[in-house]
Design a protein around this motif. Structure first.
Motif, PDB file in Angstrom:
ATOM      1  N   GLU A  33      17.944 -71.244   6.207  1.00  0.00           N
ATOM      2  CA  GLU A  33      17.606 -72.604   6.661  1.00  0.00           C
ATOM      3  C   GLU A  33      18.416 -73.626   5.864  1.00  0.00           C
ATOM      4  N   ARG A  34      18.456 -73.450   4.560  1.00  0.00           N
ATOM      5  CA  ARG A  34      19.184 -74.379   3.687  1.00  0.00           C
ATOM      6  C   ARG A  34      20.685 -74.283   3.931  1.00  0.00           C
ATOM      7  N   ILE A  35      21.189 -73.070   4.103  1.00  0.00           N
ATOM      8  CA  ILE A  35      22.616 -72.865   4.336  1.00  0.00           C
ATOM      9  C   ILE A  35      23.028 -73.496   5.672  1.00  0.00           C
ATOM     10  N   ALA A  36      22.202 -73.346   6.708  1.00  0.00           N
ATOM     11  CA  ALA A  36      22.506 -73.938   8.011  1.00  0.00           C
ATOM     12  C   ALA A  36      22.470 -75.457   7.946  1.00  0.00           C
ATOM     13  N   LYS A  37      21.517 -75.995   7.194  1.00  0.00           N
ATOM     14  CA  LYS A  37      21.441 -77.451   7.048  1.00  0.00           C
ATOM     15  C   LYS A  37      22.673 -77.977   6.313  1.00  0.00           C
ATOM     16  N   LYS A  38      23.122 -77.251   5.302  1.00  0.00           N
ATOM     17  CA  LYS A  38      24.319 -77.664   4.562  1.00  0.00           C
ATOM     18  C   LYS A  38      25.555 -77.601   5.463  1.00  0.00           C
ATOM     19  N   GLU A  65      19.338 -70.761  18.201  1.00  0.00           N
ATOM     20  CA  GLU A  65      19.622 -69.465  17.593  1.00  0.00           C
ATOM     21  C   GLU A  65      19.104 -69.468  16.160  1.00  0.00           C
ATOM     22  N   SER A  66      19.264 -68.351  15.481  1.00  0.00           N
ATOM     23  CA  SER A  66      18.791 -68.247  14.108  1.00  0.00           C
ATOM     24  C   SER A  66      19.621 -69.160  13.202  1.00  0.00           C
ATOM     25  N   PRO A  67      19.052 -69.567  12.077  1.00  0.00           N
ATOM     26  CA  PRO A  67      19.808 -70.408  11.141  1.00  0.00           C
ATOM     27  C   PRO A  67      21.093 -69.744  10.645  1.00  0.00           C
ATOM     28  N   ARG A 120      23.041 -67.714  12.349  1.00  0.00           N
ATOM     29  CA  ARG A 120      24.029 -67.847  13.422  1.00  0.00           C
ATOM     30  C   ARG A 120      24.507 -69.296  13.545  1.00  0.00           C
ATOM     31  N   LYS A 121      23.594 -70.239  13.375  1.00  0.00           N
ATOM     32  CA  LYS A 121      23.953 -71.657  13.432  1.00  0.00           C
ATOM     33  C   LYS A 121      24.968 -71.997  12.335  1.00  0.00           C
ATOM     34  N   HIS A 122      24.783 -71.405  11.161  1.00  0.00           N
ATOM     35  CA  HIS A 122      25.720 -71.604  10.043  1.00  0.00           C
ATOM     36  C   HIS A 122      27.115 -71.119  10.421  1.00  0.00           C
ATOM     37  N   ILE A 123      27.204 -69.931  10.993  1.00  0.00           N
ATOM     38  CA  ILE A 123      28.496 -69.358  11.400  1.00  0.00           C
ATOM     39  C   ILE A 123      29.148 -70.234  12.466  1.00  0.00           C
ATOM     40  N   VAL A 124      28.372 -70.626  13.462  1.00  0.00           N
ATOM     41  CA  VAL A 124      28.909 -71.425  14.563  1.00  0.00           C
ATOM     42  C   VAL A 124      29.432 -72.765  14.059  1.00  0.00           C
ATOM     43  N   LEU A 125      28.670 -73.448  13.222  1.00  0.00           N
ATOM     44  CA  LEU A 125      29.104 -74.755  12.727  1.00  0.00           C
ATOM     45  C   LEU A 125      30.347 -74.653  11.855  1.00  0.00           C
ATOM     46  N   ASN A 126      30.429 -73.630  11.038  1.00  0.00           N
ATOM     47  CA  ASN A 126      31.623 -73.473  10.195  1.00  0.00           C
ATOM     48  C   ASN A 126      32.869 -73.219  11.030  1.00  0.00           C
TER      49      ASN A 126
END
Length: 127
Positions: free
Chosen positions: A7-12, A40-42, A44-50
């Motif tokens: 959650e924190r990693i995706a928010k960052k 999607e999961s946080p 996956r959201k982290h990967i997509v945003l990066n």
């Protein structure tokens, strides 16, 4: 093994994306609309945003550029030269993003531009 706070990693990742000055406001607005329907999961959201961050730094206005084959060729060629190891993930993320932003239809310019870039083979021997 370390437990990650996804959650924190995706928010960052989201904060980093929207604070990046190299990404145009038009592209940021397109991503805001995309994220409203992206459940999607946080992790996956982290990967997509990066990966969208890398992709959208190259485009001025993705809603227009995704219909321009010359622009898409230039974007994908530049990414392939800079980040060949990440290119397959960027290919998949950008196709999914362009399809969702374009009412679930992959623009022809994106499809044609991606056909010109060779697929990167997985170099791991999994046999």
């Amino acid at each position: 093994m370390a437990a990650f706070d996804y959650e924190r990693i995706a928010k960052k990742a989201k904060d980093n994306f929207f604070s990046d000055d190299e990404i145009s406001k038009e592209n940021k607005n397109a991503v805001k609309g995309f994220l409203l329907d992206y459940h999607e999961s946080p992790a996956r959201k982290h990967i997509v945003l990066n990966h969208l961050r890398v992709f959208l730094k190259k485009a001025k206005n993705i809603k227009e550029d995704m219909h321009n084959e010359t622009a898409m060729n230039a974007i994908y060629r530049a990414i392939y030269k800079e980040k060949p190891g990440y290119f397959e993930t960027i290919r998949n993320v950008s196709k999914m993003f362009c399809r969702r932003v374009n009412d679930e239809i992959l623009p022809d310019a994106v499809r044609k531009a991606l056909k010109k870039i060779p697929k990167v083979q997985n170099k791991r021997d999994l046999s």
